[in-house]
Structures are given as structure tokens and as C-alpha cells.
Design a protein around this motif. Structure first.
Motif, mmCIF file in Angstrom:
data_model
loop_
_atom_site.group_PDB
_atom_site.id
_atom_site.type_symbol
_atom_site.label_atom_id
_atom_site.label_comp_id
_atom_site.label_asym_id
_atom_site.label_seq_id
_atom_site.Cartn_x
_atom_site.Cartn_y
_atom_site.Cartn_z
ATOM 1 N N VAL A 33 30.458 -15.260 -9.379
ATOM 2 C CA VAL A 33 31.743 -15.936 -9.512
ATOM 3 C C VAL A 33 32.374 -15.902 -8.135
ATOM 4 O O VAL A 33 32.532 -14.832 -7.549
ATOM 5 C CB VAL A 33 32.646 -15.213 -10.538
ATOM 6 N N ILE A 34 32.713 -17.058 -7.599
ATOM 7 C CA ILE A 34 33.311 -17.157 -6.265
ATOM 8 C C ILE A 34 34.762 -17.597 -6.443
ATOM 9 O O ILE A 34 35.034 -18.597 -7.098
ATOM 10 C CB ILE A 34 32.568 -18.166 -5.370
ATOM 11 N N GLY A 35 35.675 -16.844 -5.852
ATOM 12 C CA GLY A 35 37.087 -17.164 -5.967
ATOM 13 C C GLY A 35 37.790 -17.090 -4.631
ATOM 14 O O GLY A 35 37.206 -16.709 -3.607
ATOM 15 N N VAL A 36 39.051 -17.477 -4.648
ATOM 16 C CA VAL A 36 39.868 -17.449 -3.451
ATOM 17 C C VAL A 36 41.230 -16.871 -3.823
ATOM 18 O O VAL A 36 41.744 -17.129 -4.919
ATOM 19 C CB VAL A 36 40.001 -18.861 -2.828
ATOM 20 N N ALA A 37 41.787 -16.046 -2.955
ATOM 21 C CA ALA A 37 43.140 -15.512 -3.105
ATOM 22 C C ALA A 37 43.893 -15.829 -1.811
ATOM 23 O O ALA A 37 43.308 -15.793 -0.722
ATOM 24 C CB ALA A 37 43.110 -14.009 -3.347
ATOM 25 N N ILE A 38 45.164 -16.140 -1.959
ATOM 26 C CA ILE A 38 45.939 -16.576 -0.795
ATOM 27 C C ILE A 38 47.029 -15.567 -0.485
ATOM 28 O O ILE A 38 47.814 -15.193 -1.357
ATOM 29 C CB ILE A 38 46.564 -17.963 -1.044
ATOM 30 N N LEU A 39 47.052 -15.137 0.749
ATOM 31 C CA LEU A 39 48.065 -14.217 1.258
ATOM 32 C C LEU A 39 49.092 -15.063 2.010
ATOM 33 O O LEU A 39 48.784 -15.597 3.085
ATOM 34 C CB LEU A 39 47.398 -13.201 2.189
ATOM 35 N N VAL A 40 50.282 -15.222 1.412
ATOM 36 C CA VAL A 40 51.330 -16.055 2.009
ATOM 37 C C VAL A 40 52.510 -15.160 2.370
ATOM 38 O O VAL A 40 53.324 -14.808 1.510
ATOM 39 C CB VAL A 40 51.794 -17.163 1.036
ATOM 40 N N PRO A 59 48.367 -15.555 -5.519
ATOM 41 C CA PRO A 59 47.860 -16.842 -6.003
ATOM 42 C C PRO A 59 46.342 -16.899 -5.833
ATOM 43 O O PRO A 59 45.819 -16.654 -4.739
ATOM 44 C CB PRO A 59 48.564 -17.861 -5.105
ATOM 45 N N THR A 60 45.621 -17.183 -6.911
ATOM 46 C CA THR A 60 44.168 -17.187 -6.900
ATOM 47 C C THR A 60 43.625 -18.432 -7.586
ATOM 48 O O THR A 60 44.321 -19.087 -8.365
ATOM 49 C CB THR A 60 43.596 -15.959 -7.634
ATOM 50 N N GLY A 61 42.358 -18.724 -7.305
ATOM 51 C CA GLY A 61 41.678 -19.842 -7.945
ATOM 52 C C GLY A 61 40.189 -19.727 -7.748
ATOM 53 O O GLY A 61 39.695 -18.842 -7.043
ATOM 54 N N ALA A 62 39.468 -20.641 -8.370
ATOM 55 C CA ALA A 62 38.012 -20.643 -8.293
ATOM 56 C C ALA A 62 37.539 -21.546 -7.159
ATOM 57 O O ALA A 62 38.181 -22.540 -6.833
ATOM 58 C CB ALA A 62 37.422 -21.136 -9.608
#
Length: 182
Positions: A33-40, A59-62
Motif C-alpha cells: 500500500v503506497i500513500g502520501v502524507a502532507i506536512l503543511v 492530510p493523507t491519501g493514496a
């Protein structure tokens, strides 16, 4: 009343399908499973989070097939003309779950103002985009989440990219992980 004394179920198999794997380690039976998380970051002491009925998270997504983590990040938060002002990947975390590996790319954006954040919408309409003090976000995170957020901040400050395998911060990307990434 008769009772059954012989086993009716086949003999139980070992939890590890491959006896050569170390105990407690599992073979990846499914694709990762590959995801992304954003550090803002907002100012010097706040972060953008997604609030889903009291559950506070980055905030995360695939990351879907054929998509880069940067493209996936643009789908997570919307509302800014031209897209998110992404800087770079600050951390790559991987965790071996029971039957598959979970890989998360942590991307950082340029610091934003509260006014700019007010224009953002999260990919899940049930969640609200909020700005919270960084210490409050860390207090609401699990121990693994705290480690990842702190390591991502350190990597952002130093200009490096951090690699986290399970709960261990590594000095460089493990060679086996590179071959499994899209």
C-alpha cells in the motif's frame, strides 16, 4: 449424545508460510500500500491537519498506479490555484504489516498563512481542514505518528530525506525498499 473425539479440522498451518523467514516476519502476500502524507507548516508553531469527527491526522491519501507521490499530494488538499506549493519529500516510512508492506511518502509544502489554509478542502468531505499548534498535534498522535512527524520536521530543517523502517530511523534508504517502490 455422541461426542466427536477425532479432529474434524485439518492440521493448523504455521502462521509464517515460509519457514526460512525469521519468526514474526511475514511474506508480502499482497502488493504494498503506497500513500502520501502532507506536512503543511503554518507560521513557526502550527500545522494543517484533517479533523474527521475529532480524529486529528496529517492530510493523507493514496498513491495510485502510474501516479507520483507529488501528483497524489495535489489530490489530497485542493483549493489553491496552481496546486499545493510542494517543496520536496522529507521522509519515507515503511511498515511491515501482517500480509503487506505499507509505504508512506511524507511531503512538505512551503509555509502557508492561515488565510491560504482557509481556502483548502480535504479529499474526504467529512473532514475539516484545521490549523492546530504543533504540540497539540503531537499530543494527539500515536507514538509512531509522533516519531514520523518529528523526523519529518528534522529532515525539513536539515534539507535531508529521512527513512523510517518500522520504528527505526535509518541513515539511508534500504536497498530492498528501493526496488519495491513505484
Amino acid at each position: 449424545m455422541p461426542t466427536i473425539t477425532a479432529p474434524v479440522l485439518p492440521a493448523a498451518r504455521s502462521a509464517d508460510p515460509d519457514p526460512e523467514l525469521p519468526p514474526g516476519r511475514y511474506e508480502n502476500w499482497r502488493p504494498p500500500v503506497i500513500g502520501v502524507a502532507i506536512l503543511v507548516p503554518v507560521g513557526a508553531d502550527a500545522l494543517v491537519v484533517a479533523d474527521l469527527s475529532g480524529l486529528i491526522m496529517l492530510p493523507t491519501g493514496a498513491v495510485h498506479d502510474g501516479q507520483t507521490p507529488e501528483q497524489a499530494a495535489q489530490d489530497v488538499l485542493r483549493g489553491i490555484p496552481g496546486g499545493l506549493p510542494l517543496i520536496r519529500r522529507v521522509a519515507l516510512a515503511s511498515t511491515q504489516m501482517r500480509r503487506r508492506k505499507v509505504v508512506t511518502h511524507y511531503l512538505a509544502t512551503e509555509p502557508m498563512t492561515r488565510e491560504t489554509v482557509g481556502e483548502l478542502t480535504y479529499r474526504d468531505p467529512r473532514a475539516h481542514v484545521r490549523v492546530l499548534p504543533t504540540l497539540r498535534v503531537l499530543d494527539s498522535a500515536t507514538a509512531a505518528g509522533q516519531l514520523r512527524i518529528l523526523v519529518a520536521f528534522q529532515a525539513l530543517a536539515t534539507g535531508a530525506t529521512a527513512y523510517i523502517e518500522g520504528s527505526v530511523v535509518l541513515p539511508s534508504l534500504p536497498p530492498g525498499l528501493l526496488s519495491r517502490l513505484p
